[in-house]
Design a protein around this motif. Structure first.
Motif, PDB file in Angstrom:
ATOM      1  N   LYS A 134       2.576  45.534  70.064  1.00  0.00           N
ATOM      2  CA  LYS A 134       3.533  46.273  70.899  1.00  0.00           C
ATOM      3  C   LYS A 134       3.003  46.430  72.319  1.00  0.00           C
ATOM      4  CE  LYS A 134       5.780  48.897  67.233  1.00  0.00           C
ATOM      5  NZ  LYS A 134       5.982  50.231  66.637  1.00  0.00           N
ATOM      6  N   THR A 135       1.722  46.657  72.454  1.00  0.00           N
ATOM      7  CA  THR A 135       1.112  46.770  73.774  1.00  0.00           C
ATOM      8  C   THR A 135       1.205  45.440  74.524  1.00  0.00           C
ATOM      9  OG1 THR A 135      -0.405  48.488  73.020  1.00  0.00           O
ATOM     10  CG2 THR A 135      -1.022  47.297  75.019  1.00  0.00           C
ATOM     11  N   ILE A 136       0.908  44.351  73.839  1.00  0.00           N
ATOM     12  CA  ILE A 136       0.957  43.029  74.459  1.00  0.00           C
ATOM     13  C   ILE A 136       2.369  42.697  74.938  1.00  0.00           C
ATOM     14  CG2 ILE A 136       0.750  40.535  74.003  1.00  0.00           C
ATOM     15  CD1 ILE A 136      -1.603  41.295  72.092  1.00  0.00           C
ATOM     16  N   THR A 137       3.370  43.024  74.131  1.00  0.00           N
ATOM     17  CA  THR A 137       4.752  42.673  74.463  1.00  0.00           C
ATOM     18  C   THR A 137       5.445  43.709  75.338  1.00  0.00           C
ATOM     19  OG1 THR A 137       5.614  43.693  72.443  1.00  0.00           O
ATOM     20  CG2 THR A 137       5.055  41.343  72.340  1.00  0.00           C
ATOM     21  N   ASP A 156      10.010  42.283  69.890  1.00  0.00           N
ATOM     22  CA  ASP A 156       9.189  41.084  70.029  1.00  0.00           C
ATOM     23  C   ASP A 156       7.827  41.275  69.365  1.00  0.00           C
ATOM     24  OD1 ASP A 156      11.116  39.713  71.426  1.00  0.00           O
ATOM     25  OD2 ASP A 156      10.203  40.028  73.390  1.00  0.00           O
ATOM     26  N   ALA A 157       7.370  42.500  69.326  1.00  0.00           N
ATOM     27  CA  ALA A 157       6.058  42.785  68.729  1.00  0.00           C
ATOM     28  C   ALA A 157       6.020  42.384  67.257  1.00  0.00           C
ATOM     29  CB  ALA A 157       5.712  44.258  68.882  1.00  0.00           C
ATOM     30  N   ASP A 158       7.086  42.663  66.531  1.00  0.00           N
ATOM     31  CA  ASP A 158       7.144  42.275  65.121  1.00  0.00           C
ATOM     32  C   ASP A 158       7.065  40.759  64.983  1.00  0.00           C
ATOM     33  OD1 ASP A 158       7.659  44.943  63.973  1.00  0.00           O
ATOM     34  OD2 ASP A 158       9.585  44.770  64.996  1.00  0.00           O
ATOM     35  N   ASP A 159       7.874  40.073  65.774  1.00  0.00           N
ATOM     36  CA  ASP A 159       7.892  38.612  65.717  1.00  0.00           C
ATOM     37  C   ASP A 159       6.543  38.018  66.095  1.00  0.00           C
ATOM     38  OD1 ASP A 159      10.568  38.698  65.005  1.00  0.00           O
ATOM     39  OD2 ASP A 159      11.275  38.365  67.057  1.00  0.00           O
ATOM     40  N   LEU A 160       5.934  38.559  67.132  1.00  0.00           N
ATOM     41  CA  LEU A 160       4.634  38.061  67.575  1.00  0.00           C
ATOM     42  C   LEU A 160       3.575  38.241  66.491  1.00  0.00           C
ATOM     43  CD1 LEU A 160       2.760  36.894  69.731  1.00  0.00           C
ATOM     44  CD2 LEU A 160       2.501  39.217  70.641  1.00  0.00           C
ATOM     45  N   LEU A 161       3.526  39.413  65.901  1.00  0.00           N
ATOM     46  CA  LEU A 161       2.540  39.647  64.851  1.00  0.00           C
ATOM     47  C   LEU A 161       2.785  38.745  63.652  1.00  0.00           C
ATOM     48  CD1 LEU A 161       0.138  41.080  63.617  1.00  0.00           C
ATOM     49  CD2 LEU A 161       1.664  42.962  62.979  1.00  0.00           C
ATOM     50  N   HIS A 162       4.019  38.592  63.251  1.00  0.00           N
ATOM     51  CA  HIS A 162       4.319  37.773  62.072  1.00  0.00           C
ATOM     52  C   HIS A 162       4.031  36.297  62.331  1.00  0.00           C
ATOM     53  CE1 HIS A 162       7.107  41.235  60.718  1.00  0.00           C
ATOM     54  NE2 HIS A 162       5.837  41.500  60.510  1.00  0.00           N
ATOM     55  N   GLN A 205     -15.057  40.757  63.399  1.00  0.00           N
ATOM     56  CA  GLN A 205     -14.515  40.180  64.622  1.00  0.00           C
ATOM     57  C   GLN A 205     -13.091  39.656  64.448  1.00  0.00           C
ATOM     58  OE1 GLN A 205     -17.402  37.157  65.541  1.00  0.00           O
ATOM     59  NE2 GLN A 205     -18.740  38.593  66.609  1.00  0.00           N
ATOM     60  N   LEU A 206     -12.510  39.809  63.271  1.00  0.00           N
ATOM     61  CA  LEU A 206     -11.196  39.215  63.032  1.00  0.00           C
ATOM     62  C   LEU A 206     -10.106  39.868  63.877  1.00  0.00           C
ATOM     63  CD1 LEU A 206      -9.591  37.045  61.642  1.00  0.00           C
ATOM     64  CD2 LEU A 206      -9.256  38.572  59.705  1.00  0.00           C
ATOM     65  N   ILE A 207     -10.172  41.167  64.096  1.00  0.00           N
ATOM     66  CA  ILE A 207      -9.151  41.812  64.928  1.00  0.00           C
ATOM     67  C   ILE A 207      -9.171  41.218  66.338  1.00  0.00           C
ATOM     68  CG2 ILE A 207      -8.501  43.962  66.102  1.00  0.00           C
ATOM     69  CD1 ILE A 207      -8.929  45.395  63.499  1.00  0.00           C
ATOM     70  N   PHE A 208     -10.337  41.025  66.907  1.00  0.00           N
ATOM     71  CA  PHE A 208     -10.443  40.435  68.239  1.00  0.00           C
ATOM     72  C   PHE A 208      -9.883  39.014  68.252  1.00  0.00           C
ATOM     73  CE2 PHE A 208     -13.975  43.509  67.967  1.00  0.00           C
ATOM     74  CZ  PHE A 208     -13.542  44.391  68.940  1.00  0.00           C
ATOM     75  N   PHE A 209     -10.155  38.276  67.195  1.00  0.00           N
ATOM     76  CA  PHE A 209      -9.653  36.913  67.054  1.00  0.00           C
ATOM     77  C   PHE A 209      -8.121  36.916  66.992  1.00  0.00           C
ATOM     78  CE2 PHE A 209      -8.690  33.130  64.443  1.00  0.00           C
ATOM     79  CZ  PHE A 209      -9.409  32.159  65.138  1.00  0.00           C
ATOM     80  N   ILE A 210      -7.560  37.829  66.213  1.00  0.00           N
ATOM     81  CA  ILE A 210      -6.107  37.946  66.084  1.00  0.00           C
ATOM     82  C   ILE A 210      -5.475  38.344  67.417  1.00  0.00           C
ATOM     83  CG2 ILE A 210      -4.260  39.303  65.000  1.00  0.00           C
ATOM     84  CD1 ILE A 210      -6.045  39.359  62.454  1.00  0.00           C
ATOM     85  N   VAL A 211      -6.088  39.281  68.100  1.00  0.00           N
ATOM     86  CA  VAL A 211      -5.571  39.717  69.401  1.00  0.00           C
ATOM     87  C   VAL A 211      -5.554  38.544  70.379  1.00  0.00           C
ATOM     88  CG1 VAL A 211      -6.017  41.195  71.409  1.00  0.00           C
ATOM     89  CG2 VAL A 211      -6.177  42.139  69.101  1.00  0.00           C
ATOM     90  N   ARG A 212      -6.595  37.745  70.366  1.00  0.00           N
ATOM     91  CA  ARG A 212      -6.644  36.580  71.263  1.00  0.00           C
ATOM     92  C   ARG A 212      -5.514  35.605  70.938  1.00  0.00           C
ATOM     93  NH1 ARG A 212      -7.879  36.459  76.095  1.00  0.00           N
ATOM     94  NH2 ARG A 212      -6.260  34.972  76.353  1.00  0.00           N
ATOM     95  N   ILE A 213      -5.256  35.382  69.659  1.00  0.00           N
ATOM     96  CA  ILE A 213      -4.145  34.511  69.263  1.00  0.00           C
ATOM     97  C   ILE A 213      -2.827  35.091  69.767  1.00  0.00           C
ATOM     98  CG2 ILE A 213      -2.790  33.631  67.316  1.00  0.00           C
ATOM     99  CD1 ILE A 213      -5.426  33.460  65.731  1.00  0.00           C
ATOM    100  N   MET A 214      -2.625  36.399  69.593  1.00  0.00           N
ATOM    101  CA  MET A 214      -1.376  37.025  70.031  1.00  0.00           C
ATOM    102  C   MET A 214      -1.197  36.889  71.543  1.00  0.00           C
ATOM    103  SD  MET A 214      -0.635  40.369  67.650  1.00  0.00           S
ATOM    104  CE  MET A 214      -2.167  41.226  67.860  1.00  0.00           C
ATOM    105  N   TYR A 268       1.825  34.797  73.222  1.00  0.00           N
ATOM    106  CA  TYR A 268       2.810  35.516  74.033  1.00  0.00           C
ATOM    107  C   TYR A 268       2.928  34.951  75.447  1.00  0.00           C
ATOM    108  CZ  TYR A 268       5.637  39.322  75.841  1.00  0.00           C
ATOM    109  OH  TYR A 268       6.657  40.046  76.395  1.00  0.00           O
ATOM    110  N   HIS A 269       1.821  34.511  75.999  1.00  0.00           N
ATOM    111  CA  HIS A 269       1.822  34.051  77.382  1.00  0.00           C
ATOM    112  C   HIS A 269       1.927  32.532  77.532  1.00  0.00           C
ATOM    113  CE1 HIS A 269       1.236  38.004  79.071  1.00  0.00           C
ATOM    114  NE2 HIS A 269       0.284  38.217  78.172  1.00  0.00           N
TER     115      HIS A 269
END
Length: 83
Positions: A20-23, A34-40, A63-72, A76-77
């Motif tokens: 949600k923060t990213i979007t 968009d946050a739901d779609d991005l995460l899914h 480190q998986l959360i950081f990895f997931i955040v980088r993917i998101m 998104y961008h």
């Protein structure tokens, strides 16, 4: 992959807040954003494209959360991402 299932179940709300923060939809009242779609879409990438050994290693190193955040962020961008 059971270990990834457990990780996502226990961290889903945190990951959704990050998404949600990213979007930019953190303060919106809509239930589907968009946050739901991005995460899914990111979860699909984890299951389909990331090596199981890599997932285990990232979970073990916390480190998986950081990895997931980088993917998101990349998804998104990016102009060419499936998202």
């Amino acid at each position: 992959m059971l270990i990834l299932n457990k990780f996502l179940e226990s961290n889903y709300n945190k990951l959704l807040d990050i998404s949600k923060t990213i979007t930019g939809s953190k303060n919106l009242l809509y239930t589907n954003t968009d946050a739901d779609d991005l995460l899914h879409e990111t979860v699909v990438i984890l299951y389909e494209k990331i090596n199981k050994k890599t997932i285990r290693k990232l979970i073990k190193k916390k480190q998986l959360i950081f990895f997931i955040v980088r993917i998101m962020i990349n998804q998104y961008h990016s102009n060419s991402s499936p998202y």
